[in-house]
Design an enzyme around this catalytic site. Sequence first.
Site, PDB file in Angstrom:
ATOM      1  N   CYS A 136      16.478 -29.289  10.577  1.00 21.95           N
ATOM      2  CA  CYS A 136      17.641 -30.046  11.049  1.00 21.95           C
ATOM      3  C   CYS A 136      18.692 -29.133  11.688  1.00 21.95           C
ATOM      4  CB  CYS A 136      18.239 -30.863   9.905  1.00 21.95           C
ATOM      5  SG  CYS A 136      18.388 -29.966   8.349  1.00 21.95           S
TER       6      CYS A 136
HETATM    7  N1  LIG Z   1      16.740 -34.063   4.044  1.00 16.20           N
HETATM    8  C1  LIG Z   1      16.871 -33.662   5.330  1.00 16.20           C
HETATM    9  O1  LIG Z   1      17.914 -33.892   5.965  1.00 16.20           O
HETATM   10  C2  LIG Z   1      15.721 -32.945   6.003  1.00 16.20           C
HETATM   11  C3  LIG Z   1      15.877 -32.638   7.360  1.00 16.20           C
HETATM   12  C4  LIG Z   1      14.824 -31.987   8.028  1.00 16.20           C
HETATM   13  C5  LIG Z   1      13.684 -31.652   7.343  1.00 16.20           C
HETATM   14  N2  LIG Z   1      13.573 -31.928   6.018  1.00 16.20           N
HETATM   15  C6  LIG Z   1      12.334 -31.540   5.348  1.00 16.20           C
HETATM   16  O2  LIG Z   1      11.581 -32.723   5.100  1.00 16.20           O
HETATM   17  C7  LIG Z   1      10.824 -32.576   3.875  1.00 16.20           C
HETATM   18  C8  LIG Z   1      11.209 -33.723   2.946  1.00 16.20           C
HETATM   19  O3  LIG Z   1      12.593 -33.632   2.697  1.00 16.20           O
HETATM   20  P1  LIG Z   1      13.401 -34.720   1.843  1.00 16.20           P
HETATM   21  O4  LIG Z   1      14.831 -34.399   2.023  1.00 16.20           O
HETATM   22  O5  LIG Z   1      12.915 -36.080   2.163  1.00 16.20           O
HETATM   23  O6  LIG Z   1      12.926 -34.325   0.350  1.00 16.20           O
HETATM   24  P2  LIG Z   1      13.011 -35.185  -1.003  1.00 16.20           P
HETATM   25  O7  LIG Z   1      14.045 -36.244  -0.875  1.00 16.20           O
HETATM   26  O8  LIG Z   1      13.140 -34.204  -2.102  1.00 16.20           O
HETATM   27  O9  LIG Z   1      11.554 -35.894  -1.082  1.00 16.20           O
HETATM   28  C9  LIG Z   1      10.386 -35.159  -1.315  1.00 16.20           C
HETATM   29  C10 LIG Z   1       9.205 -36.090  -1.385  1.00 16.20           C
HETATM   30  O10 LIG Z   1       8.000 -35.327  -1.631  1.00 16.20           O
HETATM   31  C11 LIG Z   1       7.374 -35.753  -2.861  1.00 16.20           C
HETATM   32  N3  LIG Z   1       6.836 -34.548  -3.518  1.00 16.20           N
HETATM   33  C12 LIG Z   1       7.535 -33.563  -4.124  1.00 16.20           C
HETATM   34  N4  LIG Z   1       6.699 -32.597  -4.556  1.00 16.20           N
HETATM   35  C13 LIG Z   1       5.444 -32.988  -4.211  1.00 16.20           C
HETATM   36  C14 LIG Z   1       4.139 -32.424  -4.397  1.00 16.20           C
HETATM   37  N5  LIG Z   1       3.968 -31.239  -5.005  1.00 16.20           N
HETATM   38  N6  LIG Z   1       3.079 -33.104  -3.921  1.00 16.20           N
HETATM   39  C15 LIG Z   1       3.229 -34.300  -3.310  1.00 16.20           C
HETATM   40  N7  LIG Z   1       4.424 -34.890  -3.097  1.00 16.20           N
HETATM   41  C16 LIG Z   1       5.520 -34.230  -3.548  1.00 16.20           C
HETATM   42  C17 LIG Z   1       8.488 -36.416  -3.657  1.00 16.20           C
HETATM   43  O11 LIG Z   1       7.912 -37.324  -4.593  1.00 16.20           O
HETATM   44  P3  LIG Z   1       8.735 -37.746  -5.951  1.00 16.20           P
HETATM   45  O12 LIG Z   1       9.994 -38.441  -5.507  1.00 16.20           O
HETATM   46  O13 LIG Z   1       7.794 -38.680  -6.649  1.00 16.20           O
HETATM   47  O14 LIG Z   1       9.011 -36.483  -6.703  1.00 16.20           O
HETATM   48  C18 LIG Z   1       9.271 -37.096  -2.544  1.00 16.20           C
HETATM   49  O15 LIG Z   1       8.597 -38.276  -2.128  1.00 16.20           O
HETATM   50  C19 LIG Z   1      11.193 -31.188   3.321  1.00 16.20           C
HETATM   51  O16 LIG Z   1      10.208 -30.256   3.683  1.00 16.20           O
HETATM   52  C20 LIG Z   1      12.514 -30.882   3.994  1.00 16.20           C
HETATM   53  O17 LIG Z   1      12.757 -29.498   4.121  1.00 16.20           O
HETATM   54  C21 LIG Z   1      14.557 -32.588   5.342  1.00 16.20           C
END
Ligand SMILES: NC(=O)c1ccc[n+]([C@@H]2O[C@H](COP(=O)([O-])OP(=O)(O)OC[C@H]3O[C@@H](n4cnc5c(N)ncnc54)[C@H](OP(=O)(O)O)[C@@H]3O)[C@@H](O)[C@H]2O)c1
Length: 341
Positions: free
Chosen positions: A149
């Site tokens: 991001c």
């Molecule tokens: N947030 C942002 O603004 C943003 C922006 C750009 C990129 N990203 C990237 O996008 C990705 C997701 O970010 P997010 O903010 O959506 O994260 P998040 O809210 O923490 O969600 C993570 C997701 O992955 C699942 N998960 C966690 N550990 C896992 C594993 N070992 N195996 C399978 N599934 C697993 C979680 O399931 P549970 O809920 O069941 O634990 C949840 O559905 C990350 O790599 C992050 O760096 C995020």
Amino acid sequence: MTHRIAILGASGYTGAELVRLVATHPTMQIVALSADRKAGMAMAEVFPHLAHLDLPVLQKIEDVDFAQVDLAFLALPHGVSHALVREIPDRVKIVDLSADFRLRDADAYRKWYGLEHGAMDIQPSVAFGIPEFYRAEIARARITANSGCYVATSLLPLVPLLAAGAIGAEDIVIDAKSGVSGAGRGLSEAMLFSEANEGFKSYGVAHHRHMGELDQELSKAAGQPVLAAFTPHLVPMTRGMQATIYAAGDADAARKVLAERYADEPFVQVLAAGQVPQTQHVKGSNLNRIAVFADRRPGRLIILSVLDNLMKGASGQALQCANIMLGETETAGLTLAPLFP
Ligand SMILES: NC(=O)c1ccc[n+]([C@@H]2O[C@H](COP(=O)([O-])OP(=O)(O)OC[C@H]3O[C@@H](n4cnc5c(N)ncnc54)[C@H](OP(=O)(O)O)[C@@H]3O)[C@@H](O)[C@H]2O)c1
């Protein structure tokens, strides 16, 4: 034609944002949703704001039937995707929102993420997921690595300016701010309301993971090594991101370069002289708004770039990439106006 879509990591913030977007997409249908700890739950339990949608139950990734899937979004933590891609049949296209395939160099991945990369042989065929720069590569790719991001916020103004020689490659300073949803939904003390609200702090000072991507893409644009200073900050707001960037160059010339470069781009808006972009004006949309000001120091300029970290910084851009990969209209599902106030 309807494309069958899996969203892995649907119980996280970027996953939920993808569900919100894909659910009303004219040619996409959600066929599978995954979670880790929340597997077995209904999306309506995890995200009540999506309860009106008829959605599959969250399941473990190993239970997803990829024979029924055309494209999978991987909204998963870094370190998961590079091990997972080999388990997904080759005919399934992938947009990875994690950092696992953004870096072209295994040493850089080790340096910034502290992990050995398990699928570096696949990396050369992966497209870097900023459509404004890599549209043709994304159209051909089986896997697209959506950018970080902070990286999208910074590169959208900086890459055209470096490529045109409109700013100096030395002494670029990126002072960036993010809302707390940038950290995801996982529990962390630093993101508790009482610790993040009414405060302002820097983090990742002098060593933040997005520096690897910034180095890679800024150097490519400039045709020489570029090491920009970059300091991210946490702002007590839910969504939104701004990069305030300082560099050498003429503001009017730089604004003209950006205005011409983005004249036909649907999601990048270059503001007229004197206008100030705000995170509130892009919230919930896939827009990036950029302004260029002359610094009072001669020969220096100030760039302001804003986007919604969950949209153009993550899920909106991921859908933009998916539309390209599937041969759909690039803006499909992404034309909603920002949510204001
Ligand atoms: N947030 C942002 O603004 C943003 C922006 C750009 C990129 N990203 C990237 O996008 C990705 C997701 O970010 P997010 O903010 O959506 O994260 P998040 O809210 O923490 O969600 C993570 C997701 O992955 C699942 N998960 C966690 N550990 C896992 C594993 N070992 N195996 C399978 N599934 C697993 C979680 O399931 P549970 O809920 O069941 O634990 C949840 O559905 C990350 O790599 C992050 O760096 C995020």
